[in-house]
Design a protein around this motif. Sequence first.
Motif, PDB file in Angstrom:
ATOM      1  N   LEU A  28       2.202   6.513  -7.016  1.00  0.00           N
ATOM      2  CA  LEU A  28       1.027   7.530  -7.497  1.00  0.00           C
ATOM      3  C   LEU A  28       1.270   8.903  -7.214  1.00  0.00           C
ATOM      4  O   LEU A  28       1.150   9.556  -8.305  1.00  0.00           O
ATOM      5  CB  LEU A  28      -0.322   7.053  -6.880  1.00  0.00           C
ATOM      6  CG  LEU A  28      -1.220   5.943  -7.014  1.00  0.00           C
ATOM      7  CD1 LEU A  28      -2.213   5.671  -6.420  1.00  0.00           C
ATOM      8  CD2 LEU A  28      -1.696   6.049  -8.670  1.00  0.00           C
ATOM      9  N   ALA A  29       2.042   9.195  -6.288  1.00  0.00           N
ATOM     10  CA  ALA A  29       2.533  10.449  -5.933  1.00  0.00           C
ATOM     11  C   ALA A  29       3.881  10.713  -6.637  1.00  0.00           C
ATOM     12  O   ALA A  29       4.183  12.017  -6.276  1.00  0.00           O
ATOM     13  CB  ALA A  29       2.528  10.952  -4.537  1.00  0.00           C
TER      14      ALA A  29
ATOM     15  N   ALA B 167       0.879  -1.065  -0.081  1.00  0.00           N
ATOM     16  CA  ALA B 167      -0.021   0.069   0.227  1.00  0.00           C
ATOM     17  C   ALA B 167       0.935   1.142   0.194  1.00  0.00           C
ATOM     18  O   ALA B 167       0.533   2.184  -0.798  1.00  0.00           O
ATOM     19  CB  ALA B 167      -1.004  -0.039   1.198  1.00  0.00           C
ATOM     20  N   GLY B 168       1.889   1.121   0.770  1.00  0.00           N
ATOM     21  CA  GLY B 168       2.796   2.514   0.929  1.00  0.00           C
ATOM     22  C   GLY B 168       3.357   2.605  -0.521  1.00  0.00           C
ATOM     23  O   GLY B 168       3.446   3.635  -1.100  1.00  0.00           O
TER      24      GLY B 168
ATOM     25  N   LEU C 142       1.108   4.211  -3.087  1.00  0.00           N
ATOM     26  CA  LEU C 142       0.943   5.360  -2.601  1.00  0.00           C
ATOM     27  C   LEU C 142       2.001   6.478  -3.052  1.00  0.00           C
ATOM     28  O   LEU C 142       1.818   7.231  -3.890  1.00  0.00           O
ATOM     29  CB  LEU C 142       0.802   5.741  -1.241  1.00  0.00           C
ATOM     30  CG  LEU C 142      -0.526   5.712  -0.648  1.00  0.00           C
ATOM     31  CD1 LEU C 142      -0.741   5.798   0.978  1.00  0.00           C
ATOM     32  CD2 LEU C 142      -1.428   6.954  -1.216  1.00  0.00           C
ATOM     33  N   ILE C 143       3.412   5.854  -2.813  1.00  0.00           N
ATOM     34  CA  ILE C 143       4.488   6.735  -3.244  1.00  0.00           C
ATOM     35  C   ILE C 143       4.432   6.579  -4.907  1.00  0.00           C
ATOM     36  O   ILE C 143       4.795   7.730  -5.458  1.00  0.00           O
ATOM     37  CB  ILE C 143       5.763   5.981  -2.740  1.00  0.00           C
ATOM     38  CG1 ILE C 143       5.592   6.531  -1.306  1.00  0.00           C
ATOM     39  CG2 ILE C 143       6.922   6.642  -3.205  1.00  0.00           C
ATOM     40  CD1 ILE C 143       6.602   6.012  -0.254  1.00  0.00           C
TER      41      ILE C 143
END
Lengths: 200, 326
Positions: B14-15, B7-8, B11-12
């Motif tokens: 994606l950003a 998940a982390g 997220l990273i």
Amino acid sequence: MRQRWLRRPHDPAQGLAGGRARRRTWFAKVYDAHFTFVWRSARRLGTPEANLDDVVQEIFMVAFRRQDEFEGRSSVKTWLYGIVFNVVRAHRRELAQKHPEVIDGDRRADSDRLIDSGEGPQEHLSKREAARFIDSFLDSLDDDRRAVFVLAELEQLTAPEIAAVVGAPLNTVYSRLRLARVEFSDAIGRHRARDARRTP
Amino acid sequence: MSDLDEAGRTLIALADDAHDPTDIDRARVRAALARRLGAAAGLGFGTVAGVGATAKAAVGAGGVASAGGAGAAVAGGALTAKLVGVALVVTTAVGFGAGVKFARRSPDAPAAAKSSEVHAHRKVAAAPVVAAPPAAPVAVALEPPAPLAPAPVREQSTIEEVSPAKPIVRPAVRHEARRNEAPPIEAPPAPTTPPPAIETPAPIEAGDVTGAVARRPSAPPTAAGDPACAPAPASQSGVAGEARLVTEGVRALRSGRSACALSLLDTHARAFPEGVLAEERDAERALALAALGRTAEARIAAAAFLRRYPASLLGARLHRLADAAR
């Protein structure tokens, strides 16, 4: 084309401008090659959006002044990261003294910013949401952990590189990173929980 | 050394580009740096091609606050950059010549200037960048603009070609050397319509002029202003027009048409007092004045420049200028 020109041997007829010309090409090259990550890491390390221009300029001013220092180092990038780190840190300290509300505001705002994401295509939305999440997570960290987390997880530097950039012992880097990761997982957990409440 | 859960990492990922600068950011900062560092930064030599288009796109999409300004800044980035490259060359050549000239030559100001020293001083202090006088004699541009300047203006897209200092430097130096032996005004003067009053805001306060500068009378503005040398400033608005004026001015100066150069730079000063290229203009203007033998004005302009842009590396030659005739 450009590369060829940059490597063109120095012409002594240029006289006084000669040394500068070499330097000039080097600096311009550095700017072109590294502007993106300098800007990006200045943001990630916690430069308020409104001050980003000034801070990035300052970073390159420092790089320009110190370019002699650079010679002999293996990685421009690590060298620049060091400058970014120092300039941003100095900027944040100054900010914390003069306008503590900016920095503290960052911390308090934390995850509340995640909620309203506006509308748009799904992919865009989630990208934006992810960016917001990362931003607010970074703002919630203290500056030391933030730097290590950014450099390791976002910028993909190695621990020894990070140690060199932030000027801390390797063990300290590892321990800050470990703690930051724990906080990251926790933040993700909280985010999920909130998400679940919002969209049952 | 990433050790996050999925998940982390997602997220990273994606950003990942969320913090990247836009082309506008890049060009804007570049322009600002070029201004602060002057020619020594060499920021004139990057590739900024296509940025203008990107800027327009972003503006159209409403992606940028103060869109017009950003667009202008972008174009300015490219053009400033180009200009800076040219400016260094010219500055080197002219600066040396001018410095020497200053040490020897007394201001060829009319005697009237001496009697009205205070007045002249105030006037200059109020608008030191400016010199276009009413009823100015005019230098007629006899030379076509192109031959001596192989590259500086032509290419809009490949900046590399603009700036190889080598081919430009030599003719410039040679020309300067020649010019130092010759009268500074090279073209036959002819009367013309006086340029409009100048609106350049004062870069320095009146009290700001140093005693050293004030001690000597400044020559009243005398020359420059020619239809051929001063294309209608409105013909091209914005940064393009700005850049054209300064570029042509620099080219004229380098090719020995100092009066023409001054006229162009003054036109720029009137049309774009706070333009993107104001720094380059002010520097070149001081050098043009020096080349014309208007030493007192040149010194004041140089001093004003140094106060206004203390960090500019264009200032190296101007220091000489400001100090030489003391």
